[in-house]
Design an enzyme around this catalytic site. Sequence first.
Site, mmCIF file in Angstrom:
data_model
loop_
_atom_site.group_PDB
_atom_site.id
_atom_site.type_symbol
_atom_site.label_atom_id
_atom_site.label_comp_id
_atom_site.label_asym_id
_atom_site.label_seq_id
_atom_site.Cartn_x
_atom_site.Cartn_y
_atom_site.Cartn_z
ATOM 1 N N LYS A 53 40.069 29.864 15.699
ATOM 2 C CA LYS A 53 38.976 30.597 16.790
ATOM 3 C C LYS A 53 38.653 31.989 16.072
ATOM 4 O O LYS A 53 37.237 32.146 16.127
ATOM 5 C CB LYS A 53 39.786 31.106 17.984
ATOM 6 C CG LYS A 53 40.248 29.975 19.032
ATOM 7 C CD LYS A 53 41.002 30.355 20.239
ATOM 8 C CE LYS A 53 41.591 28.955 20.761
ATOM 9 N NZ LYS A 53 42.602 29.076 21.895
ATOM 10 N N GLN A 97 46.440 33.517 24.043
ATOM 11 C CA GLN A 97 46.939 31.915 23.613
ATOM 12 C C GLN A 97 47.942 31.468 24.460
ATOM 13 O O GLN A 97 48.962 32.338 24.526
ATOM 14 C CB GLN A 97 47.153 32.205 21.916
ATOM 15 C CG GLN A 97 47.215 30.666 21.338
ATOM 16 C CD GLN A 97 45.968 29.743 21.649
ATOM 17 O OE1 GLN A 97 44.952 30.186 21.848
ATOM 18 N NE2 GLN A 97 46.490 28.574 21.773
ATOM 19 N N ASP A 120 38.210 31.605 28.770
ATOM 20 C CA ASP A 120 39.055 30.202 28.791
ATOM 21 C C ASP A 120 38.487 29.510 30.140
ATOM 22 O O ASP A 120 39.133 28.460 30.226
ATOM 23 C CB ASP A 120 40.665 30.741 28.713
ATOM 24 C CG ASP A 120 41.161 30.300 27.442
ATOM 25 O OD1 ASP A 120 40.734 29.472 26.747
ATOM 26 O OD2 ASP A 120 42.135 31.121 27.161
HETATM 27 N N1 GUN Z 1 46.850 26.664 24.292
HETATM 28 C C1 GUN Z 1 46.404 25.550 24.007
HETATM 29 N N2 GUN Z 1 44.934 25.296 24.423
HETATM 30 C C2 GUN Z 1 44.514 26.604 24.771
HETATM 31 C C3 GUN Z 1 43.415 27.016 25.121
HETATM 32 O O1 GUN Z 1 42.417 26.294 25.431
HETATM 33 N N3 GUN Z 1 43.162 28.500 25.743
HETATM 34 C C4 GUN Z 1 44.343 29.155 25.426
HETATM 35 N N4 GUN Z 1 44.320 30.499 25.850
HETATM 36 N N5 GUN Z 1 45.455 28.843 25.089
HETATM 37 C C5 GUN Z 1 45.549 27.605 24.833
#
Ligand code: GUN
Length: 284
Positions: A53, A97, A120
């Site tokens: 990311k 996350q 998100d």
């Molecule tokens: N963990 C796995 N996929 C995601 C996601 O799309 N966003 C977040 N914040 N955590 C994750």
Amino acid sequence: MSAVIIDGKAISQQIKDEIREKTALLKEKGKEVTLAVIIVGEDPASKVYVRNKKKACEYVGFNSLSYELPEDTTQDKLLELIDELNKRADVDGILVQMPLPKHIDEKTVIDRIDPSKDVDGFHPMNVGALCIGERGFVSCTPAGVIQLLKRGVPDLDLTGKRCTVVGRSNIVGKPMALLLLRENATVTVAHSKTADLDQVLLESDVIIAAVGRPKMIKAHQVKEGAVIIDVGINRMDDGKLCGDVDYENVVSKVKAITPVPGGVGPMTIAMLMNNCYEAALMRE
Ligand code: GUN
């Protein structure tokens, strides 16, 4: 029939390049885009996701703020950090996350993020907005699936099509169904309790598989000429990745299909970048 193999890597690159251009224009007007990423603990998979990311932020020209908190961080400390980032005018998006350590309640954390910074699309305000057709952030993976369908199968008009989403998670299945509905599809959500899944799938023009069970959807369940999007990423005993669809046997029957890896996977980060850009635009 020779199936179109939908190239998620190429489409995600295309989207990131579009965002990179728009971000440069925004910067000329004096507005920078900033994403704050929070990770708690040492989960190796989460660390890889977070690194990717941050790399994507760099590519498209966003600033990224990184908060790597120890495993034993208290929920209150995490909420304090979110409050601080909510207040900061220079922060456009906040991403925590998941999964979080067991002593932290994920729902409490998600609810604390300012919905206008919830890139998100997990906050109930954003989920509700999607449900009633208002503007808001959409969960990145299902938003990416819509882009794969639109850009990867350009002659596909979803209007009136029978689309089945297999899986009903809050992050993928449910928002996926709402997005397909927005495209005027006739939507079925199938799940582990669905009676006669074979029949439901055989009647589907489009199948979105999001269950997390390796190669669960077989060739005999798929209609000739259907379009298949495979959200599953499962690791096999031999270390290789595979999807929820029995790709090798399904591919010769369908109009278009996504591979795993290289299909839906790369789209999630591209759509996250898109949400951050939109968040910055709203803030400008
Ligand atoms: N963990 C796995 N996929 C995601 C996601 O799309 N966003 C977040 N914040 N955590 C994750």
